[in-house]
Scaffold this motif. Sequence first.
Motif, PDB file in Angstrom:
ATOM      1  N   THR A 168     -29.701  10.422 -27.083  1.00 31.86           N
ATOM      2  CA  THR A 168     -29.374  11.395 -26.135  1.00 31.86           C
ATOM      3  C   THR A 168     -28.649  11.177 -25.184  1.00 31.86           C
ATOM      4  N   ASN A 169     -27.701  12.134 -24.625  1.00 38.40           N
ATOM      5  CA  ASN A 169     -27.023  11.710 -23.435  1.00 38.40           C
ATOM      6  C   ASN A 169     -27.962  12.274 -22.112  1.00 38.40           C
ATOM      7  N   ASP A 170     -27.196  11.802 -20.774  1.00 39.26           N
ATOM      8  CA  ASP A 170     -28.267  12.463 -19.791  1.00 39.26           C
ATOM      9  C   ASP A 170     -28.388  13.816 -19.386  1.00 39.26           C
ATOM     10  N   ASP A 171     -27.541  14.361 -20.093  1.00 35.71           N
ATOM     11  CA  ASP A 171     -27.431  15.984 -19.712  1.00 35.71           C
ATOM     12  C   ASP A 171     -28.212  16.830 -20.902  1.00 35.71           C
ATOM     13  N   PHE A 172     -28.942  15.904 -21.824  1.00 36.45           N
ATOM     14  CA  PHE A 172     -29.605  16.462 -23.153  1.00 36.45           C
ATOM     15  C   PHE A 172     -30.259  17.923 -22.636  1.00 36.45           C
ATOM     16  N   PHE A 173     -31.328  17.867 -21.736  1.00 30.95           N
ATOM     17  CA  PHE A 173     -32.098  18.941 -21.409  1.00 30.95           C
ATOM     18  C   PHE A 173     -31.167  20.261 -20.701  1.00 30.95           C
ATOM     19  N   GLN A 174     -29.976  19.936 -20.444  1.00 26.79           N
ATOM     20  CA  GLN A 174     -29.166  20.802 -19.677  1.00 26.79           C
ATOM     21  C   GLN A 174     -28.397  21.802 -20.719  1.00 26.79           C
ATOM     22  N   ASP A 229     -34.258   9.820 -16.302  1.00 24.73           N
ATOM     23  CA  ASP A 229     -35.708   9.101 -16.646  1.00 24.73           C
ATOM     24  C   ASP A 229     -36.129   9.650 -17.942  1.00 24.73           C
ATOM     25  N   THR A 230     -36.359  10.930 -17.923  1.00 16.03           N
ATOM     26  CA  THR A 230     -36.975  11.548 -19.312  1.00 16.03           C
ATOM     27  C   THR A 230     -36.119  11.381 -20.640  1.00 16.03           C
ATOM     28  N   GLU A 278     -36.415   5.418 -25.443  1.00 13.33           N
ATOM     29  CA  GLU A 278     -37.004   4.131 -25.745  1.00 13.33           C
ATOM     30  C   GLU A 278     -38.148   4.275 -26.519  1.00 13.33           C
ATOM     31  N   VAL A 279     -39.055   5.425 -26.691  1.00  6.68           N
ATOM     32  CA  VAL A 279     -39.936   5.486 -27.619  1.00  6.68           C
ATOM     33  C   VAL A 279     -39.619   6.117 -28.838  1.00  6.68           C
ATOM     34  N   ILE A 280     -38.455   6.688 -29.008  1.00  5.14           N
ATOM     35  CA  ILE A 280     -38.188   7.131 -30.383  1.00  5.14           C
ATOM     36  C   ILE A 280     -36.847   6.586 -30.664  1.00  5.14           C
ATOM     37  N   PRO A 281     -36.735   5.397 -30.923  1.00  4.26           N
ATOM     38  CA  PRO A 281     -35.215   4.973 -31.370  1.00  4.26           C
ATOM     39  C   PRO A 281     -35.005   5.226 -32.826  1.00  4.26           C
TER      40      PRO A 281
END
Length: 773
Positions: free
Chosen positions: A297-303, A275-276, A282-285
């Motif tokens: 970014t990919n779904d596992d960006f923060f990990q 979700d993040t 969405e907000v920074i295309p």
Amino acid sequence: MAIQQFNERNSSVVPQLAELVEDCNIQVDLEKSLLYDSGADAFGSARALYRAVEEPCAIIGPFDDSVAEQLATLAMAAEIPHVVSRAYSLGVTSETENPYTTTVYPDLLSSARQVASYLSFKERTDHVAIIYGLSDLGLQRYEALRVEFRERMIGHMGFSFAEVATELQYFTDLFPPITALREIKQRGQRTIVFCLDNPKSSLQPIADAIEELDMNNGDYFFVFHDRFDPNQYFDGANQNLTDFVKGSAWIVTVPEFHLDYTLPFGASWLSQGKDTVDTLNEVIPVEEESSPGFIFTNDDFFQTTEAEYGAGFMFDAIMAALIGACQAHRSPDGSISGSSHQAAIRNLNFTGATGTVAFGAEVSERAGTRQEGTVPWVAVNFIDDGDVDIPEFVNAEGEWQSDQGIDFVYAKERTSGPPLRAPTKANYLTKGLRVFGFTLMSIAMACGVGSAIWVFMNRKHRVLTASQPPFLYLICLGTIVQSAFALGHILVYASIFTKLWRVNKVLQFTRRKVSFVQVGAPMFLLLLGAIVILVLWTVIDPLTWERDEINEITGENVGTCESRRAEAFAAPLLAIILLPTVMTGFMAYKTKDVDEQYTEGWWIFTLITIHLQIMFVTTPVIIILNDISTSGRYLGFLLMMWSFPMSTLCSIFIPKMTTHLYAVKGWGGDGSTPKRGERGNVRVSGLTDQSSNKNKNQYHDATFSSTSKPSITGSATKAPENTARVELAGSSTFAAQQDPSTILQSSITSPLATKGEQVQEENGFHEGETAGI
């Protein structure tokens, strides 16, 4: 992430959010928020803000000084609060220039104070070079460090260069970093502190210059302060840049979550999900490849991606602006003014990602800066293989300390730092020059000893007895110790003066006998005076070895013996040194009419002239070379101190040796011996003509005996009423060149002696004796 946690009142990172559940209903609408990655584009961010559809209630960011300065000006004009995630420029947070701006990052003064404290901790408190960019912020950085260095007595110098700027490339070419670094190398400074506006772009040309100048050899200690990103200096970086930063220290504030991702912010970062990521995309295309912004970014960006260095400060800046809005004073209509919002922000005190967030310094002018001691300061050590360590940090008491388990690794994997300064040219005497000096002085001393031995071996020869051997021994002693100059010079000239004075007193016929004791008082007093002055000088104001820098750039220096009040002792000592020289010259002039074998008057005048010439030539040379060349000054002293004894020995003893050799070999005459009954001349010196009151040498007829040991009789009359009768009885072979005072027993009746009294002495002079025969 910060906005989401605020809207949800998630207190996992900021515990104070839990207190806002009931008191504050403010929410942030991401769709109406303007998120813009300014990078270092100052005008782009200002233009984006100007084109915003609605006037914002606050400005948050950026992480760059040039952009922050533009936005701070706009915030002041619009009277809306501005919270900067990082800004060093003192103008950004100045209460006078930008009263609506607050920074969650320690300002320039705090950073400069930590750099100075760190150098003191590392004991690198001298010969520090500060290299800074030619810009407003670069000058601020340098001045801030300069103030702190002065307070801690850290010796330093500043060197400027033009940082890389595309729009001012010609300016960069005029003042490249290699020029500043070349001068630093020439001066020998080994600790270099870099103050860079944009390290990412400026470090590469600096690294290339370091490589070209061969300054990455482990002999230098590089210190940086301000933001850093280890990855950009190792991963895919130029090898020069990688070699440059290895072994360096970066004095920065590093939030603890960077070291331990189990801490609240790190754990929250890792917990972010799809979700993040979707919201972020969405907000920074990314509209096009050249536009600023994040990649998709990919779904596992923060990990899979660690938080950047400024992420924690940006998180706290957002929280400060939003919590401040909740605590700001509201108007009756429920609106919040910019001034009340700004006042609420500066009154905050909460726990954030980077530590305790509180504002206000010890002076009102810095009210918008973060309080010191609320962020952790560390020294990041870049080591091989792209790794970094934190071997040193600021403890709870605000002092630097080392981590007991981690050693600081300097360049070339050394565990000890380089010297504070490159070895400077100290102008020590070379071995060859020292050997040359010892050789010359050994020759002079050997000649003095040899002359004394020669005098002793021939002391009974008339050539030596006429010159009074005791005084010749003293002259030899004076030449041996003339390396001490004062005592040696006094001893030489006092001996010559005493010798001439004794001859002069003999020729006055005022006493029966003149002993050494009777004429030695001046010599004793002169030596005593010199010794007293030298002793007082040594006790009161002794000479100390001092090194004086003669080249400010290279540090070249020379060593000299210095005394604070040298003139007070040198002046009377010089007078005592010159006094026997003047006295000797006067006495040589007074006895100029006496036979040369007794006075050597011509040679004494020659000796005085030579010594004066030596002093007039060498003294200015020594003074000129005193602070320029140790070798030149030493050679000047050496030649002067060698020339004094050698010229003395040559002037006094070579004529005697020559005369002695001629006498022994029978050279210089027909070799005939006077016979009995022959007529000759007898010269009587010292008789006074009462009409002119002058000494005269008068020649009178004499008759020589024809015995094997011829005798000579004669008389000298100076006036009918005052007659001196001279009767000489031969006691050894007589020759015209020989000294009657040695080979003859003299029976002299002097007008001053008792009638009929005879005064006899075999070796030496009588007062009243015919010394000039």
